[in-house]
Design a protein around this motif. Structure first.
Motif, PDB file in Angstrom:
ATOM      1  N   ILE A  10       0.842  -1.201   0.000  1.00 11.01           N
ATOM      2  CA  ILE A  10       0.000   0.000   0.000  1.00 11.01           C
ATOM      3  C   ILE A  10       0.874   1.246   0.000  1.00 11.01           C
ATOM      4  CG2 ILE A  10      -1.648   1.351   1.365  1.00 11.01           C
ATOM      5  CD1 ILE A  10      -2.861  -1.347   2.259  1.00 11.01           C
ATOM      6  N   LEU A  11       1.880   1.277   0.853  1.00 13.97           N
ATOM      7  CA  LEU A  11       2.759   2.445   0.926  1.00 13.97           C
ATOM      8  C   LEU A  11       3.481   2.679  -0.399  1.00 13.97           C
ATOM      9  CD1 LEU A  11       4.204   1.892   4.492  1.00 13.97           C
ATOM     10  CD2 LEU A  11       2.707   3.760   3.767  1.00 13.97           C
ATOM     11  N   GLN A  12       3.929   1.613  -1.028  1.00 16.31           N
ATOM     12  CA  GLN A  12       4.636   1.746  -2.297  1.00 16.31           C
ATOM     13  C   GLN A  12       3.680   2.189  -3.405  1.00 16.31           C
ATOM     14  OE1 GLN A  12       6.900  -1.681  -3.431  1.00 16.31           O
ATOM     15  NE2 GLN A  12       7.920  -0.614  -5.089  1.00 16.31           N
ATOM     16  N   GLY A  63       2.976   5.790  -3.337  1.00 17.07           N
ATOM     17  CA  GLY A  63       4.139   6.656  -3.499  1.00 17.07           C
ATOM     18  C   GLY A  63       4.712   7.200  -2.203  1.00 17.07           C
ATOM     19  N   HIS A  64       4.373   6.584  -1.078  1.00 16.67           N
ATOM     20  CA  HIS A  64       4.863   7.060   0.219  1.00 16.67           C
ATOM     21  C   HIS A  64       6.244   6.503   0.564  1.00 16.67           C
ATOM     22  CE1 HIS A  64       1.222   9.163   1.096  1.00 16.67           C
ATOM     23  NE2 HIS A  64       0.488   8.066   1.045  1.00 16.67           N
ATOM     24  N   SER A  74       9.597   3.913  -1.222  1.00 16.35           N
ATOM     25  CA  SER A  74      10.103   3.158  -2.367  1.00 16.35           C
ATOM     26  C   SER A  74      10.245   1.685  -1.997  1.00 16.35           C
ATOM     27  CB  SER A  74      11.459   3.714  -2.798  1.00 16.35           C
ATOM     28  OG  SER A  74      12.450   3.420  -1.826  1.00 16.35           O
ATOM     29  N   GLY A  75      10.368   0.863  -3.018  1.00 16.14           N
ATOM     30  CA  GLY A  75      10.591  -0.562  -2.786  1.00 16.14           C
ATOM     31  C   GLY A  75      11.860  -0.804  -2.001  1.00 16.14           C
ATOM     32  N   GLU A  76      12.880  -0.015  -2.280  1.00 12.09           N
ATOM     33  CA  GLU A  76      14.153  -0.151  -1.556  1.00 12.09           C
ATOM     34  C   GLU A  76      13.982   0.204  -0.078  1.00 12.09           C
ATOM     35  OE1 GLU A  76      18.612   1.820  -1.469  1.00 12.09           O
ATOM     36  OE2 GLU A  76      17.480   1.865  -3.337  1.00 12.09           O
ATOM     37  N   GLN A  77      13.255   1.274   0.209  1.00  9.52           N
ATOM     38  CA  GLN A  77      13.033   1.655   1.605  1.00  9.52           C
ATOM     39  C   GLN A  77      12.263   0.575   2.352  1.00  9.52           C
ATOM     40  OE1 GLN A  77      11.143   5.384   0.543  1.00  9.52           O
ATOM     41  NE2 GLN A  77      12.754   6.539   1.606  1.00  9.52           N
ATOM     42  N   ILE A  78      11.276   0.005   1.690  1.00 11.92           N
ATOM     43  CA  ILE A  78      10.473  -1.040   2.321  1.00 11.92           C
ATOM     44  C   ILE A  78      11.316  -2.296   2.545  1.00 11.92           C
ATOM     45  CG2 ILE A  78       8.497  -2.586   1.996  1.00 11.92           C
ATOM     46  CD1 ILE A  78       7.165  -0.147   0.547  1.00 11.92           C
ATOM     47  N   SER A  79      12.123  -2.660   1.554  1.00 11.80           N
ATOM     48  CA  SER A  79      12.997  -3.837   1.698  1.00 11.80           C
ATOM     49  C   SER A  79      13.980  -3.662   2.846  1.00 11.80           C
ATOM     50  CB  SER A  79      13.767  -4.091   0.403  1.00 11.80           C
ATOM     51  OG  SER A  79      12.900  -4.491  -0.613  1.00 11.80           O
ATOM     52  N   GLN A  80      14.571  -2.469   2.953  1.00  8.26           N
ATOM     53  CA  GLN A  80      15.507  -2.202   4.048  1.00  8.26           C
ATOM     54  C   GLN A  80      14.789  -2.274   5.392  1.00  8.26           C
ATOM     55  OE1 GLN A  80      17.226   1.598   3.070  1.00  8.26           O
ATOM     56  NE2 GLN A  80      18.718   0.712   1.655  1.00  8.26           N
ATOM     57  N   ALA A 136       0.835   9.697   6.626  1.00  9.37           N
ATOM     58  CA  ALA A 136       0.816   8.721   5.531  1.00  9.37           C
ATOM     59  C   ALA A 136       0.686   7.302   6.075  1.00  9.37           C
ATOM     60  CB  ALA A 136       2.076   8.852   4.685  1.00  9.37           C
ATOM     61  N   LEU A 137       1.368   7.022   7.176  1.00  9.08           N
ATOM     62  CA  LEU A 137       1.283   5.695   7.788  1.00  9.08           C
ATOM     63  C   LEU A 137      -0.141   5.399   8.234  1.00  9.08           C
ATOM     64  CD1 LEU A 137       2.413   3.068   8.980  1.00  9.08           C
ATOM     65  CD2 LEU A 137       3.071   4.384  11.016  1.00  9.08           C
TER      66      LEU A 137
END
Length: 75
Positions: free
Chosen positions: A7-9, A12-13, A15-21, A47-48
């Protein structure tokens, strides 16, 4: 119910990289994904909270924009 990261990705809240980290950090040390993303500066609480409402199919009420009437808060 869609996963929070998706949902966050999609909104646009984050990125995939931020979520993976954040997921990697969550796996190593625990904690909630949203809290980790906020702590790392990837997104704000507003946003959360919107994403969590969507995740659980609940309406989102922005109490800063539309505060409840004072008489409803009186005890």
């Amino acid at each position: 119910m869609a996963p929070l990261g998706e949902i966050l990705q999609s909104r646009g809240h984050a990125s995939g990289e931020q979520i993976s980290q954040a997921l990697g950090l969550q796996k190593r040390s625990g904690g909630r994904l949203g809290d980790i993303l906020v702590a790392n500066g990837a997104l704000g609480y507003h946003a959360l909270y919107q994403a969590l409402a969507l995740c659980h199919n609940l309406p989102f009420a922005n109490l800063l924009k539309d505060p409840p009437q004072a008489h409803l808060l009186a005890s």
